[in-house]
Motif scaffolding. Structure first.
Motif, PDB file in Angstrom:
ATOM      1  N   GLY A  75      29.575  38.337  26.148  1.00 61.18           N
ATOM      2  CA  GLY A  75      29.474  38.681  27.802  1.00 61.18           C
ATOM      3  C   GLY A  75      28.766  37.517  28.525  1.00 61.18           C
ATOM      4  N   ASN A  76      27.809  36.601  27.880  1.00 61.74           N
ATOM      5  CA  ASN A  76      27.258  35.405  28.642  1.00 61.74           C
ATOM      6  C   ASN A  76      27.797  34.154  28.197  1.00 61.74           C
ATOM      7  N   ASP A  77      28.549  33.851  27.283  1.00 63.68           N
ATOM      8  CA  ASP A  77      28.722  32.437  26.894  1.00 63.68           C
ATOM      9  C   ASP A  77      30.161  32.482  26.734  1.00 63.68           C
ATOM     10  N   THR A  78      31.108  33.288  26.946  1.00 65.83           N
ATOM     11  CA  THR A  78      32.636  33.153  27.081  1.00 65.83           C
ATOM     12  C   THR A  78      32.972  32.436  28.228  1.00 65.83           C
ATOM     13  N   TRP A  79      33.755  31.426  28.109  1.00 64.94           N
ATOM     14  CA  TRP A  79      33.951  30.500  29.188  1.00 64.94           C
ATOM     15  C   TRP A  79      35.411  30.204  29.443  1.00 64.94           C
ATOM     16  N   VAL A  80      35.646  29.837  30.838  1.00 66.87           N
ATOM     17  CA  VAL A  80      37.065  29.419  31.221  1.00 66.87           C
ATOM     18  C   VAL A  80      36.900  28.266  32.126  1.00 66.87           C
ATOM     19  N   GLU A  81      37.614  27.267  31.722  1.00 68.05           N
ATOM     20  CA  GLU A  81      37.421  25.946  32.476  1.00 68.05           C
ATOM     21  C   GLU A  81      38.846  25.813  33.527  1.00 68.05           C
ATOM     22  N   ILE A  82      38.582  25.367  34.733  1.00 61.66           N
ATOM     23  CA  ILE A  82      39.675  25.387  35.716  1.00 61.66           C
ATOM     24  C   ILE A  82      39.748  23.692  35.872  1.00 61.66           C
ATOM     25  N   TYR A  83      41.026  23.313  36.141  1.00 62.32           N
ATOM     26  CA  TYR A  83      41.174  21.669  36.183  1.00 62.32           C
ATOM     27  C   TYR A  83      41.975  21.731  37.407  1.00 62.32           C
ATOM     28  N   ASN A  84      41.455  20.541  38.463  1.00 66.47           N
ATOM     29  CA  ASN A  84      42.319  20.409  39.670  1.00 66.47           C
ATOM     30  C   ASN A  84      43.127  19.165  39.382  1.00 66.47           C
ATOM     31  N   SER A  85      44.420  19.267  39.367  1.00 67.14           N
ATOM     32  CA  SER A  85      45.400  17.877  39.228  1.00 67.14           C
ATOM     33  C   SER A  85      45.735  17.174  40.448  1.00 67.14           C
ATOM     34  N   GLN A  86      44.949  17.646  41.587  1.00 66.72           N
ATOM     35  CA  GLN A  86      45.464  16.970  42.844  1.00 66.72           C
ATOM     36  C   GLN A  86      44.179  15.890  43.384  1.00 66.72           C
ATOM     37  N   ASP A  87      44.671  15.408  44.501  1.00 61.32           N
ATOM     38  CA  ASP A  87      43.656  14.236  45.014  1.00 61.32           C
ATOM     39  C   ASP A  87      42.639  14.817  46.072  1.00 61.32           C
ATOM     40  N   ALA A  88      42.889  16.071  46.228  1.00 61.73           N
ATOM     41  CA  ALA A  88      41.984  16.735  47.292  1.00 61.73           C
ATOM     42  C   ALA A  88      40.957  17.588  46.885  1.00 61.73           C
ATOM     43  N   ALA A  89      39.659  17.771  47.296  1.00 64.38           N
ATOM     44  CA  ALA A  89      38.784  18.960  47.025  1.00 64.38           C
ATOM     45  C   ALA A  89      38.978  19.981  47.514  1.00 64.38           C
ATOM     46  N   TYR A  90      38.809  21.106  46.760  1.00 61.62           N
ATOM     47  CA  TYR A  90      39.358  22.460  47.210  1.00 61.62           C
ATOM     48  C   TYR A  90      38.280  23.356  47.307  1.00 61.62           C
ATOM     49  N   ASN A  91      38.103  24.281  48.484  1.00 63.04           N
ATOM     50  CA  ASN A  91      37.277  25.296  48.615  1.00 63.04           C
ATOM     51  C   ASN A  91      37.578  26.469  48.029  1.00 63.04           C
ATOM     52  N   LEU A  92      37.352  27.077  46.837  1.00 64.87           N
ATOM     53  CA  LEU A  92      37.755  28.008  46.183  1.00 64.87           C
ATOM     54  C   LEU A  92      37.149  29.498  46.572  1.00 64.87           C
ATOM     55  N   ASP A  93      35.868  29.263  47.401  1.00 64.80           N
ATOM     56  CA  ASP A  93      35.418  30.567  48.090  1.00 64.80           C
ATOM     57  C   ASP A  93      36.279  31.161  49.103  1.00 64.80           C
ATOM     58  N   ASP A  94      36.853  30.317  49.935  1.00 64.91           N
ATOM     59  CA  ASP A  94      37.675  30.861  51.205  1.00 64.91           C
ATOM     60  C   ASP A  94      38.940  31.441  50.622  1.00 64.91           C
ATOM     61  N   VAL A  95      39.762  30.944  49.594  1.00 61.64           N
ATOM     62  CA  VAL A  95      40.837  31.663  49.237  1.00 61.64           C
ATOM     63  C   VAL A  95      40.439  32.777  48.072  1.00 61.64           C
ATOM     64  N   ARG A  96      39.184  32.996  47.857  1.00 56.86           N
ATOM     65  CA  ARG A  96      39.200  34.261  47.022  1.00 56.86           C
ATOM     66  C   ARG A  96      39.485  34.102  45.650  1.00 56.86           C
ATOM     67  N   ALA A  97      39.181  32.896  45.004  1.00 51.99           N
ATOM     68  CA  ALA A  97      39.725  32.466  43.615  1.00 51.99           C
ATOM     69  C   ALA A  97      38.971  33.554  42.575  1.00 51.99           C
ATOM     70  N   ALA A  98      39.988  34.114  41.553  1.00 55.01           N
ATOM     71  CA  ALA A  98      39.601  35.101  40.820  1.00 55.01           C
ATOM     72  C   ALA A  98      40.322  34.806  39.364  1.00 55.01           C
ATOM     73  N   LEU A  99      40.014  35.437  38.368  1.00 49.15           N
ATOM     74  CA  LEU A  99      40.599  35.569  37.136  1.00 49.15           C
ATOM     75  C   LEU A  99      41.087  37.009  37.005  1.00 49.15           C
ATOM     76  N   ASP A 100      42.178  37.443  36.294  1.00 45.70           N
ATOM     77  CA  ASP A 100      42.259  38.846  35.843  1.00 45.70           C
ATOM     78  C   ASP A 100      43.278  38.901  34.824  1.00 45.70           C
ATOM     79  N   HIS A 101      43.719  40.079  34.169  1.00 42.89           N
ATOM     80  CA  HIS A 101      44.493  40.146  33.117  1.00 42.89           C
ATOM     81  C   HIS A 101      45.906  40.561  33.544  1.00 42.89           C
ATOM     82  N   GLY A 102      46.348  40.747  34.525  1.00 44.31           N
ATOM     83  CA  GLY A 102      47.467  41.427  34.997  1.00 44.31           C
ATOM     84  C   GLY A 102      47.308  42.120  36.082  1.00 44.31           C
ATOM     85  N   GLU A 103      48.374  42.720  36.629  1.00 39.53           N
ATOM     86  CA  GLU A 103      48.336  43.875  37.625  1.00 39.53           C
ATOM     87  C   GLU A 103      47.708  44.900  37.218  1.00 39.53           C
TER      88      GLU A 103
END
Length: 337
Positions: A75-103
């Motif tokens: 529960g505490n140590d499983t992790w997922v890494e996100i990679y930004n391939s662009q030249d811009a810095a992104y605000n992920l809070d404003d776009v409600r970034a999330a992870l899920d397992h499908g609909e």
């Protein structure tokens, strides 16, 4: 004595503490609170090919969460890494970034003030949300503004502990299981891969093609000479055999009886001599053994015999000369007087 006791105690203390110190985890970890990104932040558009799920660790057996001071847990140590391939810095809070397992599955929303720098990485610990953990499937999606911009099919086989499923290289479509996870850092371009619990090592093998040796030129095979027809089609039962050329040779007698056409007079065997025969060497050249010809051994014997006769003649001559001087010469001298 006191010095010896102190030295023994120090050695005992080191022998106990050093093994446990070497067992301490030396791999990096990440904090669940996202780092601060300086500079201007923009909201990422919900388009594919900008932000990627880059690396996933599903079976932790160590403290990958820097804030986790107890025993490691899924529960505490499983992790997922996100990679930004662009030249811009992104605000992920404003776009409600999330992870899920499908609909229809429970999402994990990124922490407040989450942001990601250009060509950088952001690590999240989604199983800290029990609802997300309980609704897991083999599919993992990255959601931006309610739209899935990246979807990953997780390995169905049980992965070994502390191994990750990663894109090689970053942001590519090639996935590989890494036995050395690279949390919050760029993935290697070449890494030892493991499948389930079996380690597969990539080995480049250079095969040298041997230079073919030229085949020897085949020698000319001489045309076999026709053999003469034997009078009898069967061999004798007493051990006689039919020799080549139509001659019959018995097992008890080495003499050869010529069978077929009457040979010329100079081909007839002479008593005490060996019948002539024709042999063929490997090159196809034939050599004839003439019964009247003298071999090298016979010539050598004749030379020795001649030398012996010459020496004997000289000795006889010397003996006669000695006898002449001893007996005849005095008589002649007396007659002259």
């Amino acid at each position: 004595m006191r010095t010896l006791v102190i030295a023994s105690f120090v050695l005992f203390f080191l022998s106990v503490t050093i093994p446990f110190t070497s067992l301490a985890s030396t791999h990096p970890c990440a904090f669940p609170t996202p780092p601060v990104v300086t500079g201007q932040l923009t909201d990422p558009s919900p388009d594919a090919g900008k932000l990627f799920i880059n690396e996933i660790l599903l079976a932790p057996n160590a403290n990958w969460n820097c804030s986790d001071t107890g025993n490691p847990s899924a529960g505490n140590d499983t992790w997922v890494e996100i990679y930004n391939s662009q030249d811009a810095a992104y605000n992920l809070d404003d776009v409600r970034a999330a992870l899920d397992h499908g609909e229809g599955t429970d999402p994990f929303y990124f922490p407040v003030h989450s942001a990601i720098a250009p060509h950088s990485f952001l690590v999240v610990f989604p199983r800290t949300n029990p609802n997300f953990f309980n609704s897991e499937t083999s599919t993992l999606r990255l959601i931006i503004s309610g739209i899935a911009v990246d979807t990953v099919s997780l390995p169905t086989a049980n992965m070994a502990t502390d191994t990750s499923y990663a894109r090689i290289p970053d942001g590519s479509n090639t996935w590989q299981i890494l036995n050395v996870p690279t949390i919050g850092a760029s993935n290697p371009t070449l890494q030892t891969a493991i499948s389930s619990n079996t380690t597969i090592t990539a080995i480049a093998t250079l095969t040298r093609t041997p230079t073919p040796k030229p085949s020897p030129t085949p020698r000319h095979t001489p045309t076999p000479r026709p053999s003469k027809t034997s009078r009898s089609s069967s061999s004798k039962q007493d051990g006689s055999t039919i020799a080549s050329g139509g001659a019959i040779q018995t097992g008890s007698d080495s003499s050869v009886l010529i069978d077929g056409t009457q040979p010329a007079w100079n081909k007839l065997p002479v008593p005490g001599s060996t019948p002539s025969s024709t042999a063929s060497d490997d090159t196809g050249n034939t050599s004839t053994n003439d019964p009247l010809a003298t071999s090298d051994d016979e010539a050598g014997n004749n030379t020795i015999r001649n030398i012996e006769m010459t020496v004997l003649a000289i000795l006889l001559s010397g003996g006669l000369l000695w006898c002449w001087k001893l007996f005849i010469s005095p008589v002649l001298l007396k007659q002259k007087k």
